[in-house]
Design an enzyme around this catalytic site. Structure first.
Site, mmCIF file in Angstrom:
data_model
loop_
_atom_site.group_PDB
_atom_site.id
_atom_site.type_symbol
_atom_site.label_atom_id
_atom_site.label_comp_id
_atom_site.label_asym_id
_atom_site.label_seq_id
_atom_site.Cartn_x
_atom_site.Cartn_y
_atom_site.Cartn_z
ATOM 1 N N ASP A 9 0.808 -1.222 0.000
ATOM 2 C CA ASP A 9 0.000 0.000 0.000
ATOM 3 C C ASP A 9 0.847 1.280 0.000
ATOM 4 O O ASP A 9 0.374 2.343 0.357
ATOM 5 C CB ASP A 9 -0.975 0.003 1.187
ATOM 6 C CG ASP A 9 -0.243 -0.111 2.509
ATOM 7 O OD1 ASP A 9 0.982 -0.366 2.489
ATOM 8 O OD2 ASP A 9 -0.888 0.054 3.557
ATOM 9 N N HIS B 145 23.855 2.766 -18.690
ATOM 10 C CA HIS B 145 22.767 3.092 -17.751
ATOM 11 C C HIS B 145 23.003 2.427 -16.396
ATOM 12 O O HIS B 145 22.085 1.889 -15.786
ATOM 13 C CB HIS B 145 21.414 2.686 -18.332
ATOM 14 C CG HIS B 145 20.973 3.585 -19.435
ATOM 15 N ND1 HIS B 145 19.972 3.269 -20.317
ATOM 16 C CD2 HIS B 145 21.401 4.820 -19.808
ATOM 17 C CE1 HIS B 145 19.808 4.254 -21.175
ATOM 18 N NE2 HIS B 145 20.667 5.213 -20.902
ATOM 19 N N ASP C 2 26.780 10.758 -13.932
ATOM 20 C CA ASP C 2 25.753 11.329 -14.802
ATOM 21 C C ASP C 2 24.540 11.528 -13.920
ATOM 22 O O ASP C 2 23.857 10.564 -13.557
ATOM 23 C CB ASP C 2 25.465 10.359 -15.958
ATOM 24 C CG ASP C 2 24.434 10.905 -16.941
ATOM 25 O OD1 ASP C 2 23.743 11.893 -16.615
ATOM 26 O OD2 ASP C 2 24.323 10.323 -18.032
ATOM 27 N N ASP D 254 20.796 17.720 -16.897
ATOM 28 C CA ASP D 254 21.408 16.419 -17.224
ATOM 29 C C ASP D 254 22.901 16.669 -17.453
ATOM 30 O O ASP D 254 23.285 17.195 -18.488
ATOM 31 C CB ASP D 254 20.715 15.878 -18.486
ATOM 32 C CG ASP D 254 21.201 14.483 -18.875
ATOM 33 O OD1 ASP D 254 22.000 13.903 -18.134
ATOM 34 O OD2 ASP D 254 20.749 13.997 -19.933
ATOM 35 N N HIS E 17 26.503 5.634 -28.325
ATOM 36 C CA HIS E 17 25.266 6.431 -28.212
ATOM 37 C C HIS E 17 25.358 7.708 -29.031
ATOM 38 O O HIS E 17 26.404 8.034 -29.595
ATOM 39 C CB HIS E 17 24.945 6.716 -26.739
ATOM 40 C CG HIS E 17 26.009 7.474 -25.985
ATOM 41 N ND1 HIS E 17 26.169 8.843 -26.091
ATOM 42 C CD2 HIS E 17 26.963 7.056 -25.117
ATOM 43 C CE1 HIS E 17 27.153 9.229 -25.301
ATOM 44 N NE2 HIS E 17 27.667 8.156 -24.708
ATOM 45 N N HIS F 50 20.242 14.914 -26.789
ATOM 46 C CA HIS F 50 18.784 14.755 -26.886
ATOM 47 C C HIS F 50 18.152 16.042 -26.393
ATOM 48 O O HIS F 50 18.773 16.810 -25.643
ATOM 49 C CB HIS F 50 18.328 13.567 -26.027
ATOM 50 C CG HIS F 50 18.890 13.576 -24.631
ATOM 51 N ND1 HIS F 50 18.367 14.341 -23.619
ATOM 52 C CD2 HIS F 50 19.976 12.965 -24.083
ATOM 53 C CE1 HIS F 50 19.077 14.178 -22.517
ATOM 54 N NE2 HIS F 50 20.087 13.348 -22.769
ATOM 55 N N HIS G 44 14.707 13.103 -21.458
ATOM 56 C CA HIS G 44 14.749 12.878 -22.909
ATOM 57 C C HIS G 44 13.469 13.502 -23.433
ATOM 58 O O HIS G 44 12.426 12.865 -23.500
ATOM 59 C CB HIS G 44 14.837 11.387 -23.237
ATOM 60 C CG HIS G 44 16.120 10.768 -22.772
ATOM 61 N ND1 HIS G 44 16.317 9.420 -22.659
ATOM 62 C CD2 HIS G 44 17.289 11.337 -22.382
ATOM 63 C CE1 HIS G 44 17.547 9.174 -22.225
ATOM 64 N NE2 HIS G 44 18.157 10.340 -22.037
ATOM 65 N N GLU H 298 26.774 15.435 -25.298
ATOM 66 C CA GLU H 298 27.327 14.433 -24.381
ATOM 67 C C GLU H 298 28.140 13.340 -25.062
ATOM 68 O O GLU H 298 27.797 12.161 -24.984
ATOM 69 C CB GLU H 298 26.217 13.807 -23.540
ATOM 70 C CG GLU H 298 25.012 13.275 -24.312
ATOM 71 C CD GLU H 298 24.007 12.604 -23.370
ATOM 72 O OE1 GLU H 298 24.433 11.728 -22.608
ATOM 73 O OE2 GLU H 298 22.829 12.952 -23.407
ATOM 74 N N TYR I 294 34.184 4.647 -24.335
ATOM 75 C CA TYR I 294 34.078 3.549 -23.379
ATOM 76 C C TYR I 294 34.897 2.371 -23.904
ATOM 77 O O TYR I 294 34.578 1.823 -24.953
ATOM 78 C CB TYR I 294 32.602 3.142 -23.215
ATOM 79 C CG TYR I 294 31.697 4.351 -23.053
ATOM 80 C CD1 TYR I 294 31.469 4.926 -21.797
ATOM 81 C CD2 TYR I 294 31.126 4.968 -24.173
ATOM 82 C CE1 TYR I 294 30.678 6.064 -21.666
ATOM 83 C CE2 TYR I 294 30.339 6.104 -24.050
ATOM 84 C CZ TYR I 294 30.116 6.653 -22.806
ATOM 85 O OH TYR I 294 29.349 7.781 -22.677
ATOM 86 N N ARG J 139 32.483 10.298 -20.112
ATOM 87 C CA ARG J 139 31.481 11.088 -20.818
ATOM 88 C C ARG J 139 31.507 12.493 -20.238
ATOM 89 O O ARG J 139 31.739 12.664 -19.036
ATOM 90 C CB ARG J 139 30.081 10.470 -20.658
ATOM 91 C CG ARG J 139 28.980 11.235 -21.380
ATOM 92 C CD ARG J 139 27.688 10.424 -21.567
ATOM 93 N NE ARG J 139 27.032 9.990 -20.363
ATOM 94 C CZ ARG J 139 27.042 8.767 -19.881
ATOM 95 N NH1 ARG J 139 27.705 7.813 -20.507
ATOM 96 N NH2 ARG J 139 26.404 8.468 -18.762
ATOM 97 N N GLU K 42 29.027 15.857 -20.368
ATOM 98 C CA GLU K 42 27.684 16.243 -20.813
ATOM 99 C C GLU K 42 27.277 17.599 -20.254
ATOM 100 O O GLU K 42 27.353 17.833 -19.048
ATOM 101 C CB GLU K 42 26.672 15.181 -20.345
ATOM 102 C CG GLU K 42 25.236 15.537 -20.659
ATOM 103 C CD GLU K 42 24.261 14.404 -20.363
ATOM 104 O OE1 GLU K 42 24.517 13.625 -19.426
ATOM 105 O OE2 GLU K 42 23.240 14.326 -21.079
HETATM 106 N N1 GLY Z 1 21.211 10.612 -18.150
HETATM 107 C C1 GLY Z 1 20.634 10.164 -19.342
HETATM 108 C C2 GLY Z 1 21.295 10.745 -20.511
HETATM 109 O O1 GLY Z 1 22.385 11.283 -20.388
HETATM 110 O O2 GLY Z 1 20.769 10.750 -21.567
HETATM 111 MN MN MN Z 2 23.051 12.277 -18.677
HETATM 112 MN MN MN Z 3 21.714 13.071 -21.513
#
Ligand code: GLY
Ligand code: MN
Ligand code: MN
Length: 442
Positions: A42, A245, A262, A273, A352, A356, A363, A386, A390, A408, A410
């Site tokens: 609950d 992720h 991240d 982000d 990637h 975005h 996103h 970003e 890797y 990365r 970003e």
């Molecule tokens: N944190 C998700 C991305 O960088 O797209």
């Molecule tokens: Mn990110």
């Molecule tokens: Mn991102």
């Protein structure tokens, strides 16, 4: 009023009017609130309003439905919501109630949510087009079909059921893609909180620290500024940084590891982000710095394309070219630049895209391509840049010194009339800036 800093009831009303103008006089638009989700028996997951409903109302509660009926004489802006209930409010907190929806949220009319079944068929009758997000909320999809069937059952009595069903996102996503000054203010605030959180985590870093301890540093700063994580914070030390992720955040950072964070704050439902990658001991090794610099060069190449009139994809293509060229120079790839780009060899190290849209959703909504072509950047669009690299810990095809390095970088960028504004510019980004920040300590 809501506590939605920078946004007034009039601003939401203007958005609803604009949407109704685009939908046309014979349309009806239906937007349910996000449902509450059970986490365990609950208890529920923390409630987060549906971004579209929020964008059009600022209404914070579950069990609500916005119905927009352009040109309707007795009111165009209608909200169904929970009634006031002192007993329930004693458990869950205050409710706006239908009267509050009219007084504080600019609705023409508001009804108890329990009356939805009775009233909705009458609102559908005589409208030709229904705008709705089909397939997002199956329970609500079925209810809508039921209401439509009730109107259809009355055809011999002269009822006119709607006969066109359109994707609401087609109109609304385009609106949301272009951020107003009010929205940019909230996004700058989200970015500021996130920058402070990243600085705090970098300063707390020391060999042996656990990923979750760094996550705690970040998220303490978010909550201390009335914000939440916009998505599951990613804190990956060493080879964990290569898992795109990674949210387990259970490992420890060894001396000599890089840590990839991240994480971004969501403030008044607007996301930021940010990713930074730093050495847990405060000093980049030569190999780490070489790859970090290369990601930085790709970041700069993409950023140089962030201005009105440039196709969105140009930034990604510039980043890919820079990364591939650098990987060839460092010996991680072999052969000709053009071939490595054309056959996608670089994807072994860069899987990637370079960014975005960013807004109420991390996103965010909005088409990237129009009629098969990358759309051109315009003022008011906000997106991330970003690039990353890797190298899998078990990649025997490269020199051992590169293995297990994940990086990365970003940032969040808004397109302006003559270029761009980096919402996250103040946070240390280059290897030198990061080392200097970490040397200043806690
Ligand atoms: N944190 C998700 C991305 O960088 O797209
Ligand atoms: Mn990110
Ligand atoms: Mn991102």
């Amino acid at each position: 009023m809501t506590s939605n800093a920078g946004m007034t009831a009039q601003a939401y009303t203007r958005r609803r009017k604009q949407l109704m103008r685009m939908a046309g006089e014979d349309a009806i638009l239906i937007l349910p609130a996000a449902p509450e989700r059970i986490r365990s028996r609950d208890t529920h997951y923390p409630y987060r309003q549906d971004s579209d409903l929020w964008y059009l109302t600022g209404f914070p509660e579950p069990e609500a439905v916005l119905v927009l009926v352009p040109g309707r004489k007795h009111g165009e802006h209608l909200l169904f919501c929970r009634e006031r209930n002192p007993e329930r409010e004693g458990w869950d907190g205050p409710r706006v109630g239908p009267e509050g929806a009219i007084d504080a949220y600019g609705m023409d009319d508001a009804y108890p949510i329990d009356d939805l079944d009775e009233i909705l068929p009458g609102l559908l009758e005589g409208r030709t087009r229904v705008y709705y997000h089909f397939g997002r909320d199956t329970d609500f999809d079925l209810k809508l079909i039921g209401w439509l069937n009730r109107v259809r059952a009355q055809v011999r009595q002269g009822a006119q059921p709607p006969h066109e069903f359109l994707e609401l996102g087609h109109l609304l996503d385009e609106m949301r893609l272009f951020k107003s000054q009010g929205e940019l203010k909230l996004m700058r605030k989200a970015a500021e909180i996130s920058m402070l959180a990243h600085e705090t985590a970098m300063r707390a870093a020391r060999p042996g620290i656990h990923e979750y301890e760094l996550q705690a540093e970040l998220e303490r700063v978010f909550r201390a500024h009335d914000a939440h994580p916009a998505y599951g914070s990613i804190v990956g030390a060493g080879g964990n940084a290569c898992v795109l992720h990674y949210v387990a955040n259970g490992g420890a950072a060894k001396d000599g590891d890089l840590v990839l964070i991240d994480a971004g704050a969501e403030y008044r439902n607007y996301a930021s982000d940010i990713t930074r990658t730093f050495p847990v001991n405060g000093r980049f090794s030569k190999a780490q710095r070489a790859l970090h610099d290369l990601v930085g060069a790709a970041h700069a190449a993409a950023m140089a394309q962030a201005r009105p009139g440039v196709p969105y994809e140009t930034g990604h293509n510039a980043a890919v070219e820079t990364l591939t060229e650098g990987l060839l120079q460092l010996g991680l790839l072999k052969g000709k630049l053009e071939k490595n780009i054309a056959d996608g060899s670089y994807k072994r190290f860069y899987r990637h895209k370079t960014g975005h849209w960013l807004g109420l959703d991390v996103h965010d909504v909005g088409d990237y391509r129009i009629d098969g072509e990358s759309r051109l950047l315009e003022p008011g669009m906000v997106f991330t840049i970003e690039p990353g690299l890797y190298v899998a810990p078990d990649d025997k095809s490269v020199h051992a010194k590169w293995r297990g390095i994940g990086i990365r970088t970003e940032d969040d960028v808004a397109i302006t009339d003559d270029g761009h504004e980096v919402l996250t510019a103040k946070l240390a980004r280059s290897a030198d800036e990061i080392e200097a920040l970490m040397a200043r300590g806690a």
